[in-house]
Write an enzyme that holds these catalytic residues in place. Structure first.
Site, short mmCIF file in Angstrom:
data_model
loop_
_atom_site.label_atom_id
_atom_site.label_comp_id
_atom_site.label_asym_id
_atom_site.label_seq_id
_atom_site.Cartn_x
_atom_site.Cartn_y
_atom_site.Cartn_z
CE1 TYR A 141 -3.18 -2.80 -0.03
CE2 TYR A 141 -3.78 -2.33 2.22
CZ TYR A 141 -3.95 -3.07 1.07
OH TYR A 141 -4.90 -4.04 1.02
CE LYS A 191 1.21 -17.81 -2.57
NZ LYS A 191 0.36 -19.02 -2.50
CG ASP A 223 -2.12 -20.26 -0.42
OD1 ASP A 223 -1.35 -20.13 0.55
OD2 ASP A 223 -1.80 -20.89 -1.44
CG ASP A 247 -7.21 -4.40 3.67
OD1 ASP A 247 -8.24 -4.36 4.35
OD2 ASP A 247 -7.01 -3.66 2.69
CG ASP A 251 -12.92 -7.06 5.49
OD1 ASP A 251 -12.43 -6.43 6.46
OD2 ASP A 251 -13.52 -6.50 4.56
#
Ligand code: NAD
Length: 360
Positions: A141, A191, A223, A247, A251
């Site tokens: 970001y 990852k 994942d 992020d 959620d």
């Protein structure tokens, strides 16, 4: 104690839920005989409308002066097509940067009273109690080079994921410290089978672990983590991860809690000379334009953020526990907004705020 708190209600339901969070903050301060000095600032779409900037310099000054900042949410539909630097969300990234908050703590608890609100089977969700620690100040970001260049078939979008050893180590240390106070298990999410940033992340996490021999460290690929969070969320205690992974996965945590409106968050930076943490507290949800202005929004995520503020920025753990307990008793009494699908008529945002104050 005197608590100097800046509020940034922002846009949409941010304004409605912050009003109730402030009401609870004032009530708990009265109960414990603290004084609270509130200042209000502009952030997000409303700040663009009034000053031309998503985070005006005055807001930055107010935030640096305050002991802690309580935020609502930012985002207005009229800016949906605007470029990133002219969007309300720019204010969010700006305030996080100016305060230097680098760790975003998102506790996810499956409350007994809400077990049927989760789309997952009860036996999978029951007993879930985890904290996602998301790195907040680095990663894709913020990384450069970034932008859109070229034309036609060659037009190219670029973002850069980058982390330094120091950035990884400080957020891992914070997560280890949290795990130490809980069930002593830390899951580092990466990852590393594909990304170099993740390979460094994993190496640094292992190095930091040497200072926390009482905490068990495990690694999981992002994942697989996305899958395990819905298959077996109880296996997690504290999870730590880079900005974008956090992020997205936090959620997913909303599903476990029954509604995104339930989730509080705390963004923490360095310790101040008085031992308190620099903190920015906000519900996880956005400005929800679809229900804004209707007095329907669930304020419990914002109220839970007040509890986090009392605990982390002011060290007032008893006061925080009282707020969390009041939230739970309101849930048990079924005094909730429509998103939690109560058996009876749903309460309004303001009525839920009142109910929490009464339960204090
Ligand atoms: P959102 O979280 O605002 O809403 C998603 C869905 O959840 C909507 O259906 C909404 O009605 C519901 N919802 C959210 N909070 C709720 C609450 N407290 N009570 C009841 N229902 C609730 O996400 P979105 O729709 O993707 O984004 C809307 C705007 O908010 C966008 O401009 C986005 O950029 C912004 N946003 C801001 C933040 C923030 O300020 N931290 C976070 C996420 C999104």
């Amino acid at each position: 104690m005197q608590l100097n708190v800046l509020t940034l209600p922002g846009d949409g339901i941010g304004v409605e839920v912050t009003r109730e969070a402030v009401r609870v903050l004032e009530a708990v301060c009265r109960k414990f005989q603290h004084t609270v000095k509130l200042t209000e600032g502009l952030l997000g779409g409303i700040a663009i409308h009034k000053t031309g900037q998503a985070m005006p310099p005055q807001t930055a000054e107010l935030a640096l002066d305050a002991d802690a900042t309580l935020m609502g949410a930012v985002g207005l539909p009229e800016f949906d097509e605007a470029p990133p630097e002219r969007r309300p969300e720019k204010g969010l990234l700006g305030i996080r940067k100016i305060l230097g908050v680098y760790a975003n703590l998102r506790p996810v608890r499956a409350y007994k009273a809400l077990i049927d609100s989760s789309p997952l089977k009860n036996h999978l969700v029951e007993g879930t109690d985890l904290i996602i620690v998301r790195e907040l100040n680095g990663g894709i970001y913020y990384g450069t080079p970034r932008g859109i260049s070229g034309e036609g078939e060659e037009e190219r979008g670029t973002n850069t994921m980058t982390y330094t050893r120091a950035e990884i180590a400080r957020v891992c240390r914070m997560a280890f410290n949290l795990a130490r106070q809980r069930r002593k298990k830390l899951t580092s999410v990466d990852k590393s089978n594909v990304l170099e940033t993740s390979q460094l992340w994993r190496r640094v996490a292992v190095e930091v672990a040497a200072g926390f021999p009482d905490v068990t460290l495990e690694h999981i690929l992002v994942d697989n983590c996305a899958m395990q969070l819905v298959l077996n969320p109880k296996r997690f205690d504290v999870l730590v991860m880079e900005n974008m992974f956090g992020d997205i996965l936090s959620d997913e945590g909303a599903v476990l809690a029954g509604s995104i409106g339930m989730l509080p968050s705390a963004s923490i930076g360095e310790r101040k000379p008085n031992g308190a943490w620099v903190g920015l507290y906000e519900p996880v949800h956005g400005s929800a334009p679809d229900i804004a202005g209707q007095n329907k929004a669930n304020p419990l995520g914002a109220i839970g953020s007040v509890a986090a503020m009392l605990e982390y920025s002011f060290g007032l753990t008893a006061e925080a526990a009282v707020v969390n307990h009041a939230i739970e008793s309101v849930l048990n009494a079924g005094k909730v907004t429509a998103d939690l699908k109560p058996a009876g008529a749903p309460l309004t945002t303001a009525q839920v705020g009142e109910a929490v104050c009464a339960a204090l």
